[in-house]
Design a protein around this motif. Structure first.
Motif, PDB file in Angstrom:
ATOM      1  N   HIS A   3       0.889  -1.150   0.000  1.00  0.00           N
ATOM      2  CA  HIS A   3       0.000   0.000   0.000  1.00  0.00           C
ATOM      3  C   HIS A   3       0.927   1.200   0.000  1.00  0.00           C
ATOM      4  O   HIS A   3       1.316   1.712   1.030  1.00  0.00           O
ATOM      5  N   HIS A   5       2.078   4.391   0.153  1.00  0.00           N
ATOM      6  CA  HIS A   5       1.345   5.557   0.590  1.00  0.00           C
ATOM      7  C   HIS A   5       1.986   6.864   0.224  1.00  0.00           C
ATOM      8  O   HIS A   5       3.176   7.003   0.078  1.00  0.00           O
ATOM      9  N   HIS A   6       1.115   7.770   0.092  1.00  0.00           N
ATOM     10  CA  HIS A   6       1.420   9.110  -0.338  1.00  0.00           C
ATOM     11  C   HIS A   6       1.811   9.905   0.877  1.00  0.00           C
ATOM     12  O   HIS A   6       2.034   9.372   1.943  1.00  0.00           O
ATOM     13  N   HIS A   8       0.345  11.951   2.914  1.00  0.00           N
ATOM     14  CA  HIS A   8      -0.530  12.622   3.862  1.00  0.00           C
ATOM     15  C   HIS A   8      -0.092  12.385   5.293  1.00  0.00           C
ATOM     16  O   HIS A   8       0.906  11.713   5.538  1.00  0.00           O
ATOM     17  N   CYS A 129     -10.831   3.370   3.685  1.00  0.00           N
ATOM     18  CA  CYS A 129      -9.400   3.093   3.527  1.00  0.00           C
ATOM     19  C   CYS A 129      -8.995   2.385   4.802  1.00  0.00           C
ATOM     20  O   CYS A 129      -8.923   3.005   5.863  1.00  0.00           O
ATOM     21  N   CYS A 132      -5.500   3.786   6.281  1.00  0.00           N
ATOM     22  CA  CYS A 132      -5.356   5.142   6.813  1.00  0.00           C
ATOM     23  C   CYS A 132      -6.555   5.987   6.403  1.00  0.00           C
ATOM     24  O   CYS A 132      -7.631   5.812   6.963  1.00  0.00           O
ATOM     25  N   SER A 133      -6.400   6.840   5.427  1.00  0.00           N
ATOM     26  CA  SER A 133      -7.486   7.780   5.165  1.00  0.00           C
ATOM     27  C   SER A 133      -7.522   8.201   3.701  1.00  0.00           C
ATOM     28  O   SER A 133      -7.925   9.311   3.392  1.00  0.00           O
ATOM     29  N   CYS A 134      -7.116   7.341   2.790  1.00  0.00           N
ATOM     30  CA  CYS A 134      -7.125   7.693   1.370  1.00  0.00           C
ATOM     31  C   CYS A 134      -8.546   8.065   0.948  1.00  0.00           C
ATOM     32  O   CYS A 134      -9.506   7.370   1.279  1.00  0.00           O
TER      33      CYS A 134
HETATM   34 FE    FE Z   1      -5.096   5.697   3.118  1.00  0.00          FE
END
Ligand code: FE
Length: 221
Positions: A3, A5-6, A8, A129, A132-134
Motif C-alpha cells: 500500500h 502511501h502518499h 498525507h 481506507c 489510513c485515510s485515502c
Molecule cells: Fe489511506
C-alpha cells in the motif's frame, strides 16, 4: 510496500489487525489513534496563532468546514447529477472515472486514479481506507473525522451492515454490500441511486440532493 502511501499526514502502524479490537457494537467514537506528529504540529501552530490574536479559532473552523462540506463534495455531487442525467456520461464514468470526472474540470492530487461504483436496487457500495485515510480530494474534499477513525476503518470491512445501520441506512438483507478499500493508487466515488420522482429536475437540482456520505456510501443518497 503493498500500500504505497502518499504524503498525507497520518503516521501510523500499517500492520494489519491492530485496530480490530476497537469499537465493537458502538458508534463512531473518534480519537482512537494517538495524534500524528503532523497533527500535533498543526495543533501547536493553530494554538499559537489564536493565542497571538492572529486568527480566530472560529475562522479556522469555518475554513475546514468549507472544504469538508461545501467545496469538495459539491464537485462529486455534480458528477453524480451528470451521470443521472446523461446516460453516455454515466457510461464514460463507469468505464474511466478519472477521465469522465476531468471532463467536468475536477482533477488533481488524490484523484489521479478514480473508480466510480454504482449503487443499484441489489448492490450497495461502501468506501473505506482500511490502512489510513485515502480519499478522493478533487470530488469529495477533505475526509470527515470518522472516515479516518480506527473503528470505521476496521468495521466497514468486517461489519459493513452494522456500520450502515449505525449511519441509519441499513440495507435490506437481500441487498449485497460491496466494500471498496481505497489505496494510494485508487480512490472510489459511489454513485447513489437516483431518487424516484426526480425526472423533471435539472442537474443543479439533482446535485443538491447528493450528500457527501452518499458518495462514500454510508448514506443511500
Ligand atoms: Fe489511506
Amino acid at each position: 510496500m503493498a500500500h504505497d502511501h502518499h504524503d498525507h499526514d497520518d503516521v501510523h502502524d500499517h500492520g494489519h489487525g491492530h485496530e480490530y479490537g476497537y469499537g465493537h457494537g458502538h458508534g463512531h467514537d473518534h480519537a482512537q489513534d494517538p495524534p500524528s506528529d503532523m497533527a500535533l504540529r498543526v495543533k501547536a501552530l493553530e494554538s499559537l496563532l489564536v493565542e497571538k490574536g492572529i486568527v480566530e479559532a472560529a475562522a479556522l473552523d469555518a475554513v475546514v468546514d468549507h472544504f469538508e462540506h461545501k467545496v469538495g463534495p459539491r464537485n462529486g455531487a455534480r458528477v453524480v447529477a451528470r451521470a443521472w442525467s446523461d446516460p453516455a456520461y454515466r457510461e464514460r464514468l463507469l468505464a474511466d472515472a478519472t477521465a469522465a470526472i476531468a471532463e467536468l474540470g475536477f482533477t488533481g492530487g488524490q484523484g489521479e486514479h478514480m473508480v466510480a461504483v454504482e449503487n443499484t436496487p441489489t448492490v450497495r457500495n461502501l468506501v473505506v481506507c482500511t490502512l489510513c485515510s485515502c480519499y478522493p480530494w478533487p470530488v469529495l474534499g477533505l475526509p470527515p473525522v470518522w472516515y479516518k477513525s480506527a473503528p470505521y476503518r476496521s468495521r466497514a470491512v468486517i461489519d459493513s451492515r452494522g456500520v450502515l445501520a449505525e449511519f441509519g441506512e441499513a440495507p435490506d438483507p437481500d441487498v449485497e454490500v460491496r466494500v471498496w478499500d481505497s489505496t494510494a493508487e485508487v480512490r472510489y466515488l459511489v454513485i447513489p441511486q437516483r431518487p424516484p420522482a426526480t425526472e423533471g429536475l435539472g442537474e443543479d437540482e439533482l446535485a443538491a440532493l447528493v450528500t457527501r456520505d452518499g458518495m462514500i456510501g454510508t448514506a443511500a443518497l
